[in-house]
Scaffold this active site. Structure first.
Site, PDB file in Angstrom:
ATOM      1  N   ARG A 101     -37.039  10.994 -10.328  1.00  0.00           N
ATOM      2  CA  ARG A 101     -35.966  11.912  -9.931  1.00  0.00           C
ATOM      3  C   ARG A 101     -34.647  11.616 -10.656  1.00  0.00           C
ATOM      4  NH1 ARG A 101     -36.916  16.105  -9.309  1.00  0.00           N
ATOM      5  NH2 ARG A 101     -35.143  16.533 -10.645  1.00  0.00           N
ATOM      6  N   LYS A 136     -12.613  18.588 -17.807  1.00  0.00           N
ATOM      7  CA  LYS A 136     -13.181  19.121 -16.558  1.00  0.00           C
ATOM      8  C   LYS A 136     -14.664  18.760 -16.464  1.00  0.00           C
ATOM      9  CE  LYS A 136      -9.793  22.824 -16.183  1.00  0.00           C
ATOM     10  NZ  LYS A 136      -9.511  24.265 -16.094  1.00  0.00           N
ATOM     11  N   LYS A 168       2.351  18.809 -21.350  1.00  0.00           N
ATOM     12  CA  LYS A 168       2.327  20.062 -20.607  1.00  0.00           C
ATOM     13  C   LYS A 168       3.732  20.392 -20.122  1.00  0.00           C
ATOM     14  CE  LYS A 168      -2.443  19.630 -19.306  1.00  0.00           C
ATOM     15  NZ  LYS A 168      -3.469  20.010 -18.333  1.00  0.00           N
ATOM     16  N   GLU A 198       1.579  21.949 -25.137  1.00  0.00           N
ATOM     17  CA  GLU A 198       1.145  23.194 -24.518  1.00  0.00           C
ATOM     18  C   GLU A 198       2.314  24.174 -24.513  1.00  0.00           C
ATOM     19  OE1 GLU A 198      -1.342  22.966 -20.740  1.00  0.00           O
ATOM     20  OE2 GLU A 198       0.479  23.963 -20.030  1.00  0.00           O
ATOM     21  N   ASP A 219      -1.285  28.825 -24.444  1.00  0.00           N
ATOM     22  CA  ASP A 219      -1.818  28.919 -23.092  1.00  0.00           C
ATOM     23  C   ASP A 219      -1.468  30.253 -22.466  1.00  0.00           C
ATOM     24  OD1 ASP A 219      -3.280  27.530 -21.097  1.00  0.00           O
ATOM     25  OD2 ASP A 219      -1.417  27.309 -19.954  1.00  0.00           O
TER      26      ASP A 219
END
Lengths: 284, 284, 284, 284, 284, 284
Positions: A101, A136, A168, A198, A219
């Site tokens: 598994r 992410k 940012k 950004e 962005d």
């Protein structure tokens, strides 16, 4: 996967994954198989896609018993077809059953990411735009998921917060402006880091170029704004378009000539590729 | 999530996830913010769904700085709407920035699983059939993903190989038959374990019932076979239908009256729920 | 030191260092002090230099007992003088005694590095050349030693093998040439990495510039060769001179206008700065 | 180094040191060498000294790949010369490149300590005085540094706070006097510990002898005071002189006939011995 | 138990013990108590004896929740009686229930050891012979068990193989004789170690004294042989009698005037002292 | 012991046990044996009993040196006699000496538990009652001690709080009654768990049966009450009698026909079985 990365980085996660699945013993297997018996089992593909994670699949079994052998018919990054035989795993049947598994959980997820990445990368073929992943990723899976992105034809953005600079809006606010932020980063960060900023407006783009940013992220801009930005930048920095790319909008982006397009979905929303271990049998 | 589970189990994964993202320092943040400054940032929902993992989200920040405060407007398991304000995070801005991605990576994935589970569980509402997860979880995410399943309205199958007995075909082969396998399991396994047997034919079902299996899994059977099996079992064991449930076939299964239906997709293929941290600002 | 870096990175080394010094108990202290008694002790400087590592010094005591308080008269990076009072440590005397050696071992070493770095950085003052450290750090001390370099006025080169690309002769050989090596690196490495190439001849310098290297290391070159190389590069890449800088040769390098000069001695051969805990006394 | 110490103690630090240098992968090497290729590289000495840490050097490579072979021309503790060939390392070139820096960081530091210790030990040759190290070691390096001291001809003082009793002024104050402190230590400490007392005056020396101290440290005394102390002790306890020994004062100490002299500089301020890996080449 | 030992040494075992008992969650408690509720429970003694391990008992609960409070009526080392109230534990009822078994497992075992040690130490009262433990402790329990021995009135022999020298027959054989073994040990071991030699004949005793052994163990000797040995040694070394002491033979040993007698049974065969948590109730 | 359990679970405790005994080095052995020398030593039994833990004994030595060989004359669970030769251990003499104590500490304790369990299990022979252990195990020894119980002829109750449901009085109070507690557990716990309820009165027994409890524990009941309870339950649930079984009362319990009887003494109060390593000698 590089064997040094496996030893120093991947192994600790793989061991944790096994400990998650076996905290005292595999009760079922031990009940019916008190002693070692040699066997083999076949790894089959149950969907078309790109296979990714074969060494990790193998490592799971070898962590339980280094004598387990895996004979592969394919290698990482290959296109595979529903029904295709991918590998044979040979060893103590208890190991085959207890590791199954966890081994499949890695393989199905990484292959799912490679498959999805591949389908997006295909849309960019022939253009100058490169497909990037993001941070992410699933917690404790980054080393694996970023590897799968590469196998699927994508490239990696920074690995983590320590090895890349991305200024940012709030970093810019804290520094007192784009120019100040870029200067602070250049003064502080190890000099081998490129500096990415950004931006959300053309004014910010202009400021970033003038401050000497190495990469400018565009962005939440419309296609028109992006085109203007690229013209304005004019090769003085690399450009990255971040955001939801779809089959529909991808052509616009590549036409504009953005250098990079990044997508979180590659790692956070790819469905798995179905693979399975079948036909376990005793061998002498 | 129960605070004891958090301390003893979840924390070690959360720490690893943070170490994955910060292996020396958050270069960008440290470049522009050499000193502590208090701020707050808003957690917003960007899709409709079920929210799951709020304590884990909070724990990420508190692991970086125990003084970070999170004020929640919702609680785990609540239905949330696109645009809804979910929480405010207050603390050292460096902590808000450095913890953001890891905190969101947990929250978006767990909420995705809860949301998907909820949509399937809704289909079973009003029937006697209970929705179960499987061990097809993402490595190092099981404690979180099984928790998200419960929040979405599903129930948990066994946690791992140590705490449940499930005799599959190869266990049965190894033991020499269904009866022998059940007996071996009963003799060996801690007596608080129920014994589940996977069956593929009605003969196996009969043998399993007679051997005193507590749960009988009906694997790869047609609706007709399942119906026959349930009749044959007649309440002497619980029944579990494993496999690909879809909106189309779900009614058949519930009409048959199977006790449990298990689905790997709940944990391995749910897309994330989009959540985001916005509007960071300095507070005095 | 940034508190997030302390939590996620430094703490594990500090704990190991304490465990190295106390593997069952501090026998001497426990023999004469069976119970807690509050006291304080003074941190004194015994040589002129730059102080570095005060938070780490404090953390050692707080890891033994979070209630220990340290009141500092100076802060990291300050110039300190022989005889100067630096801080007062207050808490359970057993903690003061048991943590003393480990706390001082960190502080004396980091201050030694900062002091030595400072003396070299002074030589570069007023020039365009920046002083860099290397990866020649003491094992398990990198996060601390690179921090001390910054406090002494140096800058950091890459942190480790994962976050910077430096193509040396054997990488170039393996790739089949400078151009091929640079291309392979650009294709493979996360795009936020700058690419540095080590060169030993002017031909290699030329090849590296043309291949688009971001940084060119001038290795083992005479001052004349370096001057030629800088002229040849003409701003198309940054330049780094690696090697044994001395007070004698430093002027030549800065006159040539190399951007960076790196020195392993900053971290591997700086003598410690002598600091000491004195005047322990009981307080009510 | 003893293989059991390596397994149980040294390995965990070596692994941390490698993880410090490779937190995801060796980007440069992997970019140009996607597959295994066998090679070898030569370990050369670049300064005269005492070599120390060869097994640790070897272990670094074998931790990355157990198949790596190191053939040594010298052994730990040997005198080596500038230019001398010390060893050949053979294996996967990726392992040779990725392990190089960490392996050398250990070897250069330990050899530096052995070399410096040797130069001091030579001054004591022919006298009855033994050279000792202290607990002023680099954090996380004690097991290695104390080993290097022995190779350089020094002896080890206690390893840590758990395995030796040393009553300092504040311990004595806490106990209420030298006699009480010695008694408390004898009552509490495992009986296999010798009891050492730090003294600053002849009165304290007398008290310590009478209390039955096994070792008496003469701290901050003039040569005259030390001579008096040794006469007073008259063999009833061992004597240790702690403090800054120099080529100038060493003769006085040995003439006095102190049993031991301890020096923190052996481990905290020895410069490294320069060693280098050169001539990497592919082998079939 | 000393709080520094608790932090640096004991905590890691206590945490492992808790993880042993809770690998995902306390299912029973979480099923019936989904939310925190404050309560208290009483610690009662169910046998006469010596209580030992109260801080460890407390630490178990505080590791689950630092807000848990324990109010003690007794302290470590006190004689306690069947039925006596020892402490009240207050906190989140889930913590009281989930920590109960682990906390009691420590307390009952340590108190059992202290009680048994006390009963043996009583037999030696008024004699010059001191009772010692051995390294025959339960794996992962040494720090706790040796502490319990002290509370029961025993003393500790060496803690482990690193902090004491004990030359047994095979060490002596390997060295080529008692004298050579003692010399090798004196040359190699940190000079703060006493050197103990195990002897089985009077010839060996004589050799050991002459070689300057600090402690001589009289192994497997009759009372007569021991008496001769003690006469022969005549205070030139300490003496230890190792072996099965019983109420019957103890008087002979003490009459002979052996300095120490060591007993493995103190830690490996003491039965537990029965303690129990009772009367859990909700408090507001 | 199953090799997968050894790898994933037991190894971490064994390693900790070795680190407990060797925190820098085995000083004595290293003093007299600076180099490897092959030897062998014999494992002898010094009391009659059941041997348990042979693989763990072997693992201790192999963790120090994987080349160590152990040839066994017996296997786990065998009856052994005083004086019997059990095994020969061959390898580097330093490994034999340094691992001896830790290896024996495991073997003597596990064999003690197996021996004591066996003596109790014999009393139940020929009855329908099964002997169970409890969670009253020594901290960090559960995986080993529960294994020893099985070798002695006992069966295992739940492993820990995560893998079994046992509703005690305070759980029942918290839920508001037996029925509510059973329902809460059934709703919450993974469905593969059996649900056990602790009862003290016949009313509670009745309520538990009606609520559908799978197992009913009869706590603190007289033989007469237990007999009534068993009659009342009438096969609708399994029954467990918990408490102090003695040779005297055991017949009453088995006559009543209780299914299980559990005993904490099996793991918390069994004396060790004496085993010893003797006759170490050099082999060529």
């Amino acid at each position: 996967m590089n064997p040094i990365t496996m030893q120093l980085v991947a192994d600790k996660y793989i061991r944790l994954a096994l400990e998650e699945d076996i905290n005292s013993e595999d009760v079922t297997t031990n009940a019916v198989m008190p002693h070692a018996k040699m066997g083999q089992v076949e790894l089959l593909c149950k969907e078309d896609g790109i296979i990714a994670g074969l060494q990790i699949f193998e490592r799971v079994f070898q962590m339980l018993d280094p004598k387990t052998e895996v004979v592969f018919d394919v290698q990482d990054g290959d296109e595979v077809k529903n029904g295709q035989h991918l590998a044979t795993v040979k060893g103590d049947i208890r190991v085959l059953l207890s590791g199954e598994r966890t081994a499949l959980n890695y393989l199905q997820r990484l292959s799912g990411i490679a498959t999805y990445t591949h389908s997006v990368a295909e849309l960019l073929k022939g253009t100058k735009t490169t497909l990037l992943d993001t941070r992410k990723t699933t917690p404790c899976m980054r080393i694996f998921e970023k590897y799968a992105v590469r196998l699927g034809g994508g490239s990696n953005h920074r690995y983590n917060l320590s090895d890349g600079v991305l200024l940012k809006d709030n970093h810019i606010d804290a520094a007192g402006g784009v120019r100040q932020a870029v200067e602070a980063a250049r003064a502080y960060a190890p000099f081998v880091r490129k500096i990415e900023v950004e931006t959300e407006t053309l004014d910010q783009v202009r400021e970033a170029v003038e401050a000497g940013a190495d990469i400018i992220m565009l962005d939440n801009m419309t296609a028109e704004q992006m085109a203007e930005a690229v013209t304005l930048i004019n090769g003085r920095a690399q450009t990255e378009c971040s955001g939801n790319i779809t089959k529909e909008n991808i052509k616009k982006i590549t036409d504009i000539g953005v250098d990079f397009v990044s997508s979180g979905a590659l790692t956070h929303s790819a469905p798995i590729l179905d693979v399975s271990l079948k036909h376990l049998r005793v061998v002498e």
